[in-house]
Design an enzyme around this catalytic site. Structure first.
Site, short mmCIF file in Angstrom:
data_model
loop_
_atom_site.label_atom_id
_atom_site.label_comp_id
_atom_site.label_asym_id
_atom_site.label_seq_id
_atom_site.Cartn_x
_atom_site.Cartn_y
_atom_site.Cartn_z
N ASN A 1 -19.18 -11.86 63.36
CA ASN A 1 -18.78 -12.18 64.73
C ASN A 1 -19.31 -13.53 65.19
O ASN A 1 -18.59 -14.30 65.83
CB ASN A 1 -19.24 -11.08 65.69
CG ASN A 1 -18.57 -9.75 65.39
OD1 ASN A 1 -17.70 -9.69 64.52
ND2 ASN A 1 -18.97 -8.69 66.06
N LYS B 1 26.85 -42.53 61.79
CA LYS B 1 25.69 -42.04 62.55
C LYS B 1 24.34 -42.49 62.01
O LYS B 1 24.13 -42.56 60.80
CB LYS B 1 25.68 -40.49 62.56
CG LYS B 1 26.73 -39.85 63.41
CD LYS B 1 26.62 -40.15 64.89
CE LYS B 1 25.47 -39.48 65.57
NZ LYS B 1 25.64 -38.05 65.77
N ASN C 1 20.72 -41.17 63.29
CA ASN C 1 20.09 -40.30 64.27
C ASN C 1 18.57 -40.49 64.32
O ASN C 1 17.93 -40.58 63.27
CB ASN C 1 20.39 -38.83 63.94
CG ASN C 1 21.88 -38.54 63.97
OD1 ASN C 1 22.61 -39.10 64.79
ND2 ASN C 1 22.34 -37.70 63.06
N SER D 1 -7.26 -11.96 56.79
CA SER D 1 -7.07 -13.27 57.42
C SER D 1 -7.35 -14.39 56.43
O SER D 1 -7.26 -15.56 56.77
CB SER D 1 -7.97 -13.43 58.66
OG SER D 1 -9.33 -13.36 58.32
N SER E 1 24.44 -38.62 59.23
CA SER E 1 25.14 -37.36 59.41
C SER E 1 25.87 -37.03 58.12
O SER E 1 26.34 -37.92 57.41
CB SER E 1 26.13 -37.49 60.57
OG SER E 1 27.22 -36.62 60.39
N TYR F 1 -16.77 -8.72 70.51
CA TYR F 1 -15.74 -9.13 69.56
C TYR F 1 -14.69 -8.03 69.44
O TYR F 1 -15.03 -6.84 69.38
CB TYR F 1 -16.36 -9.41 68.17
CG TYR F 1 -15.30 -9.73 67.14
CD1 TYR F 1 -14.81 -11.03 67.02
CD2 TYR F 1 -14.74 -8.72 66.35
CE1 TYR F 1 -13.80 -11.32 66.11
CE2 TYR F 1 -13.73 -9.01 65.44
CZ TYR F 1 -13.27 -10.31 65.32
OH TYR F 1 -12.27 -10.60 64.43
N GLU G 1 13.21 -36.92 67.74
CA GLU G 1 13.69 -35.60 68.20
C GLU G 1 12.76 -34.49 67.75
O GLU G 1 12.48 -33.54 68.48
CB GLU G 1 15.10 -35.34 67.67
CG GLU G 1 16.15 -36.26 68.26
CD GLU G 1 17.48 -36.11 67.55
OE1 GLU G 1 18.38 -35.53 68.15
OE2 GLU G 1 17.61 -36.57 66.39
N GLN H 1 -8.94 -12.32 65.75
CA GLN H 1 -8.61 -12.91 64.45
C GLN H 1 -7.34 -13.76 64.54
O GLN H 1 -7.14 -14.68 63.76
CB GLN H 1 -8.42 -11.78 63.42
CG GLN H 1 -8.05 -12.25 62.04
CD GLN H 1 -8.17 -11.13 61.01
OE1 GLN H 1 -9.26 -10.66 60.73
NE2 GLN H 1 -7.04 -10.68 60.50
N LYS I 1 -6.98 -18.10 65.08
CA LYS I 1 -6.99 -19.23 64.14
C LYS I 1 -5.61 -19.81 63.86
O LYS I 1 -5.43 -21.03 63.83
CB LYS I 1 -7.69 -18.82 62.84
CG LYS I 1 -9.21 -18.84 63.00
CD LYS I 1 -9.95 -18.17 61.88
CE LYS I 1 -9.90 -16.67 61.95
NZ LYS I 1 -10.54 -16.11 63.17
N THR J 1 13.43 -45.08 88.01
CA THR J 1 12.98 -43.85 88.67
C THR J 1 14.26 -43.04 88.84
O THR J 1 15.35 -43.61 89.04
CB THR J 1 12.33 -44.11 90.05
OG1 THR J 1 13.30 -44.66 90.92
CG2 THR J 1 11.14 -45.05 89.95
N HIS J 2 14.16 -41.74 88.68
CA HIS J 2 15.34 -40.85 88.70
C HIS J 2 16.36 -41.26 87.64
O HIS J 2 17.56 -41.06 87.82
CB HIS J 2 16.03 -40.81 90.07
CG HIS J 2 15.11 -40.56 91.22
ND1 HIS J 2 14.91 -39.31 91.76
CD2 HIS J 2 14.31 -41.40 91.92
CE1 HIS J 2 14.04 -39.39 92.76
NE2 HIS J 2 13.65 -40.65 92.87
N1 ARG Z 1 -11.69 -11.90 59.96
C1 ARG Z 1 -12.34 -11.84 61.22
C2 ARG Z 1 -11.74 -12.88 62.19
O1 ARG Z 1 -11.17 -13.80 61.73
C3 ARG Z 1 -13.78 -12.15 61.11
C4 ARG Z 1 -14.64 -11.40 62.07
C5 ARG Z 1 -14.57 -10.00 61.77
N2 ARG Z 1 -15.51 -9.23 62.47
C6 ARG Z 1 -15.43 -7.92 62.47
N3 ARG Z 1 -16.32 -7.28 63.10
N4 ARG Z 1 -14.43 -7.29 61.89
O2 ARG Z 1 -11.86 -12.75 63.39
#
Ligand code: ARG
Length: 429
Positions: A112, A285, A287, A25, A279, A319, A292, A324, A327, A157-158
């Site tokens: 964790n 054009k 745009n 990660s 365009s 956990y 958008e 993971q 994120k 409205t509408h």
């Molecule tokens: N790379 C993991 C994550 O982003 C970190 C936590 C990992 N914990 C574990 N017990 N493998 O969630």
């Protein structure tokens, strides 16, 4: 990013390159480095205060962590994919710099609780930044209203002409929506601003730590009293993604309005050239691409919310590595919203309303019909009856292709005797 096979005590062999690439990660969470180091410095300080490490050891750790932070921010640091994530990359670099001492940092901590901590610290800053950007857009809307103080536009409205409204009134509607967006983020912050430290892997530690110290050092308002919840909870991510989804959906509404208003059919607004493109084929054009794209990018912000909800649904407590995946979604929602708000602010500031074109519309469409009905109410006619009378006059005017104010007093009196000369004060408003 170099690869390094990381074989731990429990394992006879390391993961294949394909598995390392699949499970890493670091390519996503490397941006958390500042927060990871901030958390580690607080953790080391607490360990020293609780006499789990010596204050000399703490100083060595803190100094090395600060060096690592500089190396990362200056682009000198080489992240290793084989070290999975930001936590392990920094910890390994610390051990390289300080040997045995650095290996003490992870005492009474697990990735964790660490990963939840980093995300919370990051999110606090994002909430702050996004709130300021929202305030910037609100200011731009208010100033645009001031520039066009007396401008009356048709209210819809509408998508049909409804009643005349001041442009300012319309713009301030978005200011209100954005105020709620800020309020939601502020409320979300209450649940983000809770320290998970002390939870370790899930059941805390037998070591005599004091999680109050880390919580205080890191400016957390609360600590999660339940260690299992502390490492399993991603509600704060879902909530953050929801707040940004609502905000993004508000942005799509102003974009949609202004896309329509900038069309040849409406011609209410001129979006500055610098926020539009042409365009490749049609020379005439212009745009409204930025509008958008803000409208379009809302899709991924909603998508991230659904990803997070689905990610957490049915996960066994504790956990799980699935988490993971959280994120990428929160980062993308935050980045997307920040980019949209930045662009929208400049676009609002540079757009201009075309008074002449708008006035052509406010003269049509019987925008004064409700005021007319209310005029009759003030003369003692029940509203339902007044509504019917004005409806009949609308029909007559539509057939004759004229406005209310084009009729004479006598013509109007045919519909109701109470109508007097003062009616012309409210007609054509
Ligand atoms: N790379 C993991 C994550 O982003 C970190 C936590 C990992 N914990 C574990 N017990 N493998 O969630």
């Amino acid at each position: 990013m170099s690869k390094k096979r990381f074989v731990k005590g429990r394992f006879k062999k390391g993961a294949s390159d394909a598995v390392l690439a699949f499970t890493e990660s670091i390519s996503i969470d490397c941006r958390l480095y500042k927060y990871d180091i901030e958390g580690s410095i607080a953790h080391a300080t607490m360990l020293a205060e609780c006499k789990i490490i010596t204050s000399r050891e703490k100083n060595t750790i803190v100094k090395a962590l600060k060096e690592i932070e500089k190396e990362i921010s200056s682009g000198k640091f080489r992240f290793k994919m084989g070290l999975e994530d930001i936590h392990m990359n920094i910890e390994a670099a610390l051990a390289e710099k300080t040997g045995e001492v650095g290996k003490k940092l992870h005492t009474a901590r697990s990735r964790n609780d660490q990963v939840s901590l980093d995300l919370r610290l990051w999110m606090r800053d994002q909430i702050n930044e996004i709130s300021l950007l929202i305030a910037g857009c609100q200011k731009a809307l208010i100033l645009k209203g001031k520039e066009n103080k007396k401008l009356i536009i048709p209210g819809f409205t509408h998508m049909q002409h409804a009643q005349p409204v001041l442009l300012t009134h319309y713009l301030l509607a978005y200011v209100e929506m954005m105020e709620r967006d800020k309020g939601r983020l502020k409320d979300c912050l209450k649940r983000v601003n809770v320290s998970p430290l002390g939870a370790c892997a899930l059941a805390g530690t037998t070591l005599p730590i004091d999680s109050k110290i880390t919580a205080e050092l890191l400016g957390f308002k609360d600590r999660n009293p339940n260690s299992i919840d502390a490492v399993s909870d991603r509600d704060f991510c879902v909530e953050f993604a929801f707040c940004l989804s609502t905000l993004a959906s508000h942005l799509t509404r102003i974009c949609e309005d202004w896309i329509i208003w900038s069309s040849q059919e409406f011609g209410f607004i001129d979006v500055d050239d610098s926020y539009c493109t042409g365009s490749s084929m049609m020379p005439q054009k212009k745009n409204p691409d930025c509008l958008e794209l803000i409208r379009g990018k809302c899709g991924r912000v909603f998508g991230n919310l659904i990803s997070l909800l689905t990610l957490m649904k049915g996960l066994p407590l504790g956990y799980n590595r699935d988490m993971q995946e959280d994120k990428e979604s929160v980062f993308d929602s935050s980045d997307t919203v920040i980019r949209c708000l930045n662009i929208l602010k400049g676009l609002i500031e540079t757009s201009s309303f075309k008074q002449y074109n708008i006035s052509k519309f406010t003269d049509k469409g019987f925008l004064d019909a409700t005021a007319f009905a209310e005029y009759l109410v003030q003369k003692g006619i029940p509203f339902r009856e007044a509504h019917k009378i004005v409806g009949e006059i609308v029909l007559k005017c539509s057939d004759a292709a004229c406005a209310f104010s084009d009729l004479t007093l006598n013509e109007l009196k045919e519909y109701s005797k109470v109508i007097d000369n003062d009616v012309f004060d409210i007609l054509g408003a």
